[in-house]
Design an enzyme around this catalytic site. Structure first.
Site, short mmCIF file in Angstrom:
data_model
loop_
_atom_site.label_atom_id
_atom_site.label_comp_id
_atom_site.label_asym_id
_atom_site.label_seq_id
_atom_site.Cartn_x
_atom_site.Cartn_y
_atom_site.Cartn_z
N TYR A 1 -1.34 0.70 10.98
CA TYR A 1 -1.54 0.12 9.52
C TYR A 1 -0.41 0.56 8.63
O TYR A 1 0.29 -0.50 7.96
CB TYR A 1 -2.87 0.54 9.11
CG TYR A 1 -2.96 -0.05 7.51
CD1 TYR A 1 -3.61 -1.44 7.31
CD2 TYR A 1 -3.02 0.84 6.34
CE1 TYR A 1 -3.53 -2.03 5.98
CE2 TYR A 1 -3.11 0.42 5.23
CZ TYR A 1 -3.55 -1.09 4.85
OH TYR A 1 -3.87 -1.49 3.91
N SER B 1 0.90 -1.05 -0.06
CA SER B 1 0.14 0.16 -0.12
C SER B 1 0.88 1.13 -0.08
O SER B 1 1.99 1.36 0.61
CB SER B 1 -0.97 -0.11 1.34
OG SER B 1 -1.37 1.27 1.44
#
Lengths: 254, 466
Positions: free
Chosen positions: A160, A147
């Site tokens: 995260y 990501s």
């Protein structure tokens, strides 16, 4: 066996109910009726993913229980998955991951630790096991869904983000370790993807869809690229972001 | 366990889809049987000079046994016109030996850089297929190392089912150690070539059908980028081996007439940009090439190598297609399906993928080998850069058209066939699998091609693509 134009015979998705994982499997397996194995924790959503992949034209579609956190089970799991694939694993998509709840996790409880365990520890364990298998096969690609959140970790979602940063670094090193083995790692760095996982969150600029991520991934598998950004323009954006001074970056909103 | 040979990335001539395998070399027949015994669960495949375009001589995670070290010519029977050679002998080596003796291998493909073992395993063909059939038709006998039945000597009369399963069997029945092949007597090492231009596809096909009655060798080079009324414009070549009297008087003594010294091939210049061959450069080349060809020229005498082996003039030419490599598509359709040829050329010229010249030829009857490619009809072959856009779907559609017309694609060149169409294209595949089952029940012989087209390994199960 992958062919000269990137079509494959089998796909294993770890995190088989992830929207991105399912979209990649459908795009890869559809045109040539390839075999797909969807693996995940919960049987119910796996079944509806399987239906979607079948509808896209895949040949045989199986589902298997898989728990990223149960690292001791990964080797046996892969043996089983290979059998279900009917031979070699041409593409393995590492698509599992949890988003967590940043503010709640900061406040206490074991949410942050569980997130780190799934997104990083689980990925390291199964990633290495997949790499061993692909190396023995002499071919195959591990697609790691990373990501942009890991490219430069933000205040707003650093639990995260840091797990993805770790995963991305792991995947880069793993890809380098496989040079010359016939096996490869493809790192996919999507921006904000509108999926189940991000439902209810404010949509970030330059957001994309699971379908777009899948399209770019399939293209990269054919051309042999090792890192892609979705959308591609994010690469340039993050070249700038990476160099912003901390006092500016700290204030970038959620 | 697989051999402890070097782990190496291996690809075909098209340089697509490389995989890693343990590479070892064979120098004697004993090395062949040892390699089969040693093969691990991922098996072993023989590899000659690596001229198969796709993945026929790759074996990911297993063993690849290179046979080019078995390169001795064991015997040449000049009176009987045969040669007994080890499987790793190249047609180049063979020709350099037998041409000065007044002999020529009956079948030669577009390059001399193939081994005899590979020529049998792919059952290769040449420009004389309409007259002489494919390579296996001229193999008198061969010696084969098999996993289950050890060393076998086979021919069209002795264990014919093994012989024909190995011809065109893509190396999956065992490893060939030697073969005796028939040669044809020649007076000179030159060819007498007649050339003509055909303004469109119909003309080309009609002229080829006529010309094949009179010439041993024939081929048409089609400009795949020409469209509309010029679709399928071609340059046709018809040829026979030149007789002594075809040569200028000064060259008419036997020794000089049989000199065989092919021009040393020129390497693709290192400064030539990778990816030099693109749709624009190719279109320009095709135009120039068509215009420079004579409308009609009769009785030109040229060196055999120049006529037969244009691909050998530049070594390392695949690099010019760029880093992603290229693929070659070759199909054959029955005589009645000439329209499929037209639609294929239309698809190519419409797509504008930048195919170099395509080769069009009429095949004669096929042979008894279940997996042999040639069958009576029209064959069309063309190169395409692997990175061209829209290539996959276009070729998938061609596959469907070819299969529907009762045709097939050539496994020696294939690198991307739709797996579900293999059995339709090769209806004798079940017969072949039965013979293979006897020779190799444990699947010790295996290749990436077989993994990619699993119907080569096992009958397809309904509902699954592999």
């Amino acid at each position: 066996m992958k062919d000269a134009l990137g079509a494959v015979g089998s796909v294993l998705v770890l995190g088989g109910s992830s929207d991105i994982g399912v979209a990649i499997a459908a795009k890869l397996a559809g045109p040539r009726r390839a075999t797909v194995v969807l693996a995940g924790r919960h049987p119910q959503p796996l079944e509806s993913s399987a239906a979607a992949v079948r509808a896209a034209g895949a040949g045989r579609v199986d589902t298997l229980p898989f728990d990223a956190d149960d690292t001791g089970s990964h080797d046996d799991f892969l043996t089983k998955a290979t059998k279900h694939a009917g031979g070699d694993l041409d593409v393995v998509v590492l698509a599992f991951g949890v988003l967590g709840n940043q503010s709640a996790d900061e406040a206490g409880g074991d949410g942050a630790v569980r997130l780190a365990r799934t997104n990083y520890v689980g990925a390291v364990s199964v990633g290495l096991a997949v790499a061993r298998l692909l190396r023995a096969q002499g071919h195959g690609t591990l697609v790691v869904v990373s990501s942009v959140a890991g490219e430069r970790v933000r205040r707003a979602n650093f639990i995260y983000g840091s797990s993805k940063a770790a995963l991305d670094g792991f995947a880069q090193g793993l890809g380098d370790s496989l040079a010359g083995s016939g096996a490869k790692v493809l790192i996919v760095r999507p921006g904000f993807v509108r999926t189940k996982m991000t439902e209810g969150l404010p949509v970030a600029p330059m957001s994309t869809t699971a379908d777009e991520v899948a399209r770019a991934t399939v293209k990269a598998l054919a051309s042999g690229r090792q890192v892609i950004w979705v959308p591609g323009s994010l690469r340039a954006v993050f070249i700038v972001f990476r160099h912003l001074p901390r006092f500016v970056w700290r204030r970038v909103p959620a | 366990m697989p051999s402890d040979g070097d782990l190496r990335l291996v690809s075909g001539w098209g340089r697509t889809a490389a995989t890693a395998a343990h590479l070892t070399s064979a120098l004697t027949p004993v090395d062949l049987s040892a390699a089969i015994k040693r093969a691990g669960p991922r098996g072993v495949i023989g590899r000659g000079l690596g001229r198969s375009y796709g993945d026929a001589a790759q074996n990911a995670g297993g063993d690849v046994l290179v046979t080019t070290g078995m390169n001795r010519i064991l015997d040449v029977d000049v009176a009987g016109s045969t040669a007994r050679v080890e499987a790793g002998v190249s047609l180049d080596t063979l020709m350099r030996t037998v041409v000065p003796l007044g002999l020529w291998p009956v079948v030669t493909p577009g390059t001399r850089q193939v081994t005899v073992g590979g020529a049998i395993g792919c059952d290769v063909h040449g420009k004389n297929h309409h007259r002489d059939g494919s390579f296996a038709a001229h193999v008198e006998s061969m010696v084969l190392e098999t996993p289950a039945r050890g060393t076998l000597t086979v021919s069209a009369n002795q264990e014919p089912d093994v012989f024909w399963a190995t011809a065109g069997g893509m190396g999956l029945t065992g490893l060939i150690s030697e073969a005796t092949i028939r040669l044809v007597p020649i007076e000179t090492s030159s060819m007498r070539v007649d050339t003509e231009r055909a303004v469109d596809l119909d003309t080309a096909m009609a002229r080829m059908t006529e010309g094949d009655r009179f010439y041993r060798y024939s081929v048409a080079w089609v400009d795949c980028l020409a469209r509309g009324r010029s679709l399928g414009r071609s340059v046709l070549e018809f040829a026979d081996h030149a007789r002594l009297e075809d040569l200028p008087p000064a060259g008419r003594h036997r020794k000089r007439a049989l000199r065989f010294k092919p021009v040393a091939s020129v390497p693709a210049p290192p400064w030539a940009p990778s990816g030099l061959l693109n749709r624009w450069s190719v279109a320009a080349f095709n135009e120039l090439w068509y215009r420079k060809s004579p409308r009609r020229a009769v009785g030109r005498v040229v060196a055999a190598a120049a006529f037969f082996h244009p691909l050998d003039l530049v070594t390392g030419w695949p690099r010019l297609y760029g880093s992603r490599g290229f693929l070659q598509y070759q199909m054959v359709v029955p005589d009645g399906a000439a329209d499929t040829v037209r639609r294929s050329i239309e698809a190519l010229s419409g797509n504008g993928c930048g195919s170099f010249l395509a080769v069009l030829k009429r095949f004669g009857a096929g042979n008894l080998a279940p997996l042999s490619f040639p069958q009576s009809g029209w064959t069309l072959a063309f190169d395409l850069p692997a990175g061209a856009s829209g290539l996959g779907p276009m070729l998938d559609r061609l596959d469907e058209m070819v299969a529907a017309a009762g045709g097939r694609v050539y496994l020696a060149k294939d690198s991307r066939l739709r797996p579900d169409l293999l059995e339709a294209m090769y209806p004798a595949l079940p017969t072949w699998r039965v013979v293979r089952e006897r020779l190799d029940p444990d699947r010790r012989m295996c290749s990436d091609l077989a993994r990619r087209l699993p119907a080569l390994l096992d009958p397809p199960t309904p509902g699954a693509a592999r």
